[in-house]
Design a protein around this motif. Structure first.
Motif, mmCIF file in Angstrom:
data_model
loop_
_atom_site.group_PDB
_atom_site.id
_atom_site.type_symbol
_atom_site.label_atom_id
_atom_site.label_comp_id
_atom_site.label_asym_id
_atom_site.label_seq_id
_atom_site.Cartn_x
_atom_site.Cartn_y
_atom_site.Cartn_z
ATOM 1 N N CYS A 174 3.562 9.317 -6.308
ATOM 2 C CA CYS A 174 2.289 8.835 -5.775
ATOM 3 C C CYS A 174 2.212 7.312 -5.849
ATOM 4 N N VAL A 175 1.807 6.676 -4.747
ATOM 5 C CA VAL A 175 1.663 5.222 -4.709
ATOM 6 C C VAL A 175 0.190 4.889 -4.872
ATOM 7 N N THR A 176 -0.103 3.927 -5.746
ATOM 8 C CA THR A 176 -1.498 3.603 -6.038
ATOM 9 C C THR A 176 -1.893 2.261 -5.423
ATOM 10 N N TYR A 177 -1.639 1.146 -6.124
ATOM 11 C CA TYR A 177 -2.212 -0.137 -5.731
ATOM 12 C C TYR A 177 -1.133 -1.121 -5.291
ATOM 13 N N LEU A 178 -1.529 -2.092 -4.456
ATOM 14 C CA LEU A 178 -0.566 -2.950 -3.767
ATOM 15 C C LEU A 178 -0.931 -4.421 -3.870
ATOM 16 N N ALA A 179 0.086 -5.275 -3.697
ATOM 17 C CA ALA A 179 -0.101 -6.709 -3.464
ATOM 18 C C ALA A 179 1.021 -7.151 -2.543
ATOM 19 N N VAL A 180 0.828 -8.267 -1.826
ATOM 20 C CA VAL A 180 1.858 -8.782 -0.924
ATOM 21 C C VAL A 180 1.941 -10.292 -1.088
ATOM 22 N N ASP A 181 3.174 -10.831 -1.074
ATOM 23 C CA ASP A 181 3.345 -12.265 -1.253
ATOM 24 C C ASP A 181 3.552 -12.962 0.093
ATOM 25 N N ASN A 182 3.849 -14.266 0.033
ATOM 26 C CA ASN A 182 3.974 -15.053 1.264
ATOM 27 C C ASN A 182 5.203 -14.690 2.085
ATOM 28 N N ASN A 215 6.128 -11.565 2.567
ATOM 29 C CA ASN A 215 5.887 -10.177 2.980
ATOM 30 C C ASN A 215 6.577 -9.165 2.068
ATOM 31 N N ASN A 216 6.823 -9.556 0.817
ATOM 32 C CA ASN A 216 7.247 -8.589 -0.190
ATOM 33 C C ASN A 216 6.022 -7.822 -0.662
ATOM 34 N N ILE A 217 6.078 -6.508 -0.555
ATOM 35 C CA ILE A 217 4.977 -5.652 -0.993
ATOM 36 C C ILE A 217 5.324 -5.117 -2.377
ATOM 37 N N PHE A 218 4.394 -5.260 -3.321
ATOM 38 C CA PHE A 218 4.572 -4.747 -4.677
ATOM 39 C C PHE A 218 3.660 -3.527 -4.824
ATOM 40 N N ALA A 219 4.261 -2.379 -5.149
ATOM 41 C CA ALA A 219 3.499 -1.132 -5.210
ATOM 42 C C ALA A 219 3.614 -0.523 -6.602
ATOM 43 N N SER A 220 2.468 -0.181 -7.184
ATOM 44 C CA SER A 220 2.437 0.569 -8.433
ATOM 45 C C SER A 220 2.593 2.049 -8.113
ATOM 46 N N LEU A 221 3.492 2.719 -8.833
ATOM 47 C CA LEU A 221 3.775 4.137 -8.610
ATOM 48 C C LEU A 221 3.366 4.933 -9.845
ATOM 49 N N ARG A 222 2.829 6.118 -9.615
ATOM 50 C CA ARG A 222 2.310 6.925 -10.717
ATOM 51 C C ARG A 222 2.995 8.284 -10.758
ATOM 52 N N ASN A 223 3.466 8.640 -11.947
ATOM 53 C CA ASN A 223 4.062 9.947 -12.182
ATOM 54 C C ASN A 223 2.936 10.933 -12.506
ATOM 55 N N VAL A 265 7.264 0.299 -10.743
ATOM 56 C CA VAL A 265 6.885 -0.690 -9.735
ATOM 57 C C VAL A 265 8.045 -0.841 -8.765
ATOM 58 N N ILE A 266 7.727 -0.845 -7.479
ATOM 59 C CA ILE A 266 8.747 -0.969 -6.448
ATOM 60 C C ILE A 266 8.403 -2.153 -5.549
ATOM 61 N N LEU A 267 9.433 -2.833 -5.051
ATOM 62 C CA LEU A 267 9.272 -3.896 -4.061
ATOM 63 C C LEU A 267 9.741 -3.355 -2.718
ATOM 64 N N VAL A 268 8.947 -3.590 -1.677
ATOM 65 C CA VAL A 268 9.275 -3.147 -0.319
ATOM 66 C C VAL A 268 9.143 -4.347 0.610
ATOM 67 N N ASN A 269 10.131 -4.547 1.472
ATOM 68 C CA ASN A 269 10.033 -5.602 2.477
ATOM 69 C C ASN A 269 10.351 -5.000 3.842
ATOM 70 N N GLU A 270 9.327 -4.927 4.683
ATOM 71 C CA GLU A 270 9.493 -4.305 5.994
ATOM 72 C C GLU A 270 10.372 -5.154 6.910
ATOM 73 N N ASP A 271 10.233 -6.474 6.844
ATOM 74 C CA ASP A 271 11.025 -7.357 7.702
ATOM 75 C C ASP A 271 12.519 -7.207 7.418
ATOM 76 N N GLU A 272 12.862 -7.000 6.151
ATOM 77 C CA GLU A 272 14.266 -6.891 5.762
ATOM 78 C C GLU A 272 14.744 -5.442 5.658
ATOM 79 N N ASP A 273 13.844 -4.483 5.951
ATOM 80 C CA ASP A 273 14.191 -3.059 5.926
ATOM 81 C C ASP A 273 14.836 -2.670 4.602
ATOM 82 N N MET A 274 14.141 -2.968 3.484
ATOM 83 C CA MET A 274 14.718 -2.672 2.184
ATOM 84 C C MET A 274 13.639 -2.372 1.153
ATOM 85 N N SER A 275 14.041 -1.662 0.113
ATOM 86 C CA SER A 275 13.194 -1.447 -1.056
ATOM 87 C C SER A 275 14.039 -1.644 -2.302
#
Length: 443
Positions: A160-168, A170-178, A188-198
């Motif tokens: 389950c993904v809960t809360y998010l932040a994004v930097d300049n 476009n790195n998205i920081f997502a808190s994940l809950r078990n 915590v996971i980092l996702v970048n859509e522009d670079e197609d990576m996590s």
């Protein structure tokens, strides 16, 4: 599964190929691709796709683009696009938001131009821009196990993904809950859509993490936990390596915290603010963690999520989740007043002020106009709240849970928790029960 706008369904492979080439050639591009030559013309051949909307990934073909993306500008109807990479005969760019007023069908015919230095050329073919409000999926797989799988976005899955932040960047920081073990293997996971990576940043935070806070440098993120005075910090300067820290009482201060759910960064005084569930508001010095009490006069007994106004740095917005309402608090005057919703009464109504109703509102964000976007969790929708308290539904079907991408008439969520907004105005959503991060383009 990664889903693009309808106009871009065939584009994923091309964009991925370009990014792979750009990445593999990064160390050699100075020799593999000649720099821009101002004595030679810039030539344009074609671009792909020829239609789309906000955040459409564009590949522009031609020659003499050089090898330095910082020197290249791309314009869509005079609105500047973000240039991600240039590799000699190709430019990879992101279409900006609403580069003009649409016709009766919400279509904008746009000129596409490339500028390097004082030279500017235009493609003969226009880009057809479709004005739209649409939600798509960035990454995550419904029904995936609690194990986190990272890599490209198509294969990325998590609990389950809960809360998010994004930097300049476009790195998205997502808190994940078990959900199966509340105090273990939260991540915590980092996702970048522009670079197609996590990438997994924190494999086990112990206590669940709550709403991240991005500092005004756009390079440092702080995340509070449910556990006492602990919080985590990560910075691009040390490759996002996590550091566990603790809030420390300033001289003569005491800290009384039961639960803490969000940091909010004040861009004016440089402090982070955090409200404990007991209703006490604290001010935290980011570098040292030294903490001072501001007031004990806020609502107690409820989770809360916060953000400061972009126009009035003294004004703090608070969503009181368990009380189903949104308040403001002025840190200078001490005024604490209802903005929207009815305290203690869950429900769903669009309206103004106390005429509106929420059902467990959580993370909120503010755009450049101080319009608020908020995850209304148990209504399964994203709401908008204007500075004068007018509440409207942006996307999702009130009271109807599900998982579907598309327009406001079609899209479905299942208990969204988190929202963040990037510099292009794209909103990312932590869709809790659907185990995915969604992208919302609003126009």
């Amino acid at each position: 599964m990664k889903i693009f706008y309808p106009a871009k369904l065939a584009m994923g492979a091309a964009a991925a190929l370009l990014l792979l080439c750009a990445s593999s050639c990064k160390d050699e591009k100075e020799t593999s691709y000649a720099p821009y030559d101002p004595n030679q013309p810039i030539t344009l051949t074609d671009f792909y796709p020829t239609s789309g909307g906000v955040a459409t990934k564009l590949i522009l073909n031609g020659s003499n683009f050089g090898n330095d993306a910082d020197k290249v500008k791309v314009f869509i109807n005079e609105k500047e696009a973000a240039v991600i990479e240039t590799i000699g005969d190709k430019i990879y760019a992101i279409c900006p938001r609403k580069p003009g007023d649409g016709d009766e069908n919400n279509i904008v015919q746009c000129k596409v131009a490339v500028q390097i230095g004082d030279k500017r050329v235009e493609y003969p073919t226009p880009f057809t821009y479709q004005i739209q409000t649409v939600v798509t999926t960035v990454c995550g797989i419904l029904g995936a196990p609690d194990d986190v799988i990272t890599g490209n976005l198509a294969q990325t899955s998590f609990p389950c993904v809960t809360y998010l932040a994004v930097d300049n960047d476009n790195n998205i920081f997502a808190s994940l809950r078990n959900r199966n073990n509340y105090y273990h293997e939260n991540k915590v996971i980092l996702v970048n859509e522009d670079e197609d990576m996590s990438r997994l940043l924190i494999p086990d935070t112990g206590a669940p993490l709550n709403q991240p806070c991005m500092l005004d440098d756009g390079k440092t993120v702080y995340i509070p936990t449910d556990n006492g005075l602990e919080y985590w910090t990560m910075s691009s300067e040390n490759m996002w390596s996590p550091i566990k820290q603790q809030m420390k009482p300033n001289t003569g201060e005491t800290i009384t915290i039961d639960f803490k759910h969000s940091f909010a960064m004040n861009m004016d005084d440089g402090f982070m603010y955090i409200r404990a569930k007991n209703g006490i508001l604290y001010r935290v010095q980011p570098e040292t963690g030294l903490t001072t009490q501001v007031t004990n006069g806020l609502m107690s007994g409820s989770d809360s999520y916060m953000a400061f106004s972009r126009k009035n740095p003294n004004l703090l917005y608070l969503a009181y989740t368990n009380n189903h309402c949104v308040y403001t608090y002025n840190i200078k005057t001490g005024e604490h007043k209802l903005l929207a919703g009815i305290s203690g009464q869950p429900g769903y109504i669009d309206g103004i002020g106390a005429a509106a109703m929420f059902n467990e509102p959580r993370q909120l964000i503010l755009d450049e106009n101080d319009d608020m976007y908020i995850a209304d969790t148990n209504n399964h929708i994203i709401r908008k709240v204007t500075p004068d308290g007018k509440v409207s539904t942006v996307i999702g079907q009130p009271g109807k849970e599900g998982y579907q991408d598309g327009s406001p008439e079609d899209a479905l969520f299942n208990r969204p928790f988190g929202v963040c907004i990037n510099k292009e105005g794209i909103i990312y959503i932590g869709d809790y029960e659907n185990q995915c991060i969604r992208r919302l383009a609003i126009e």
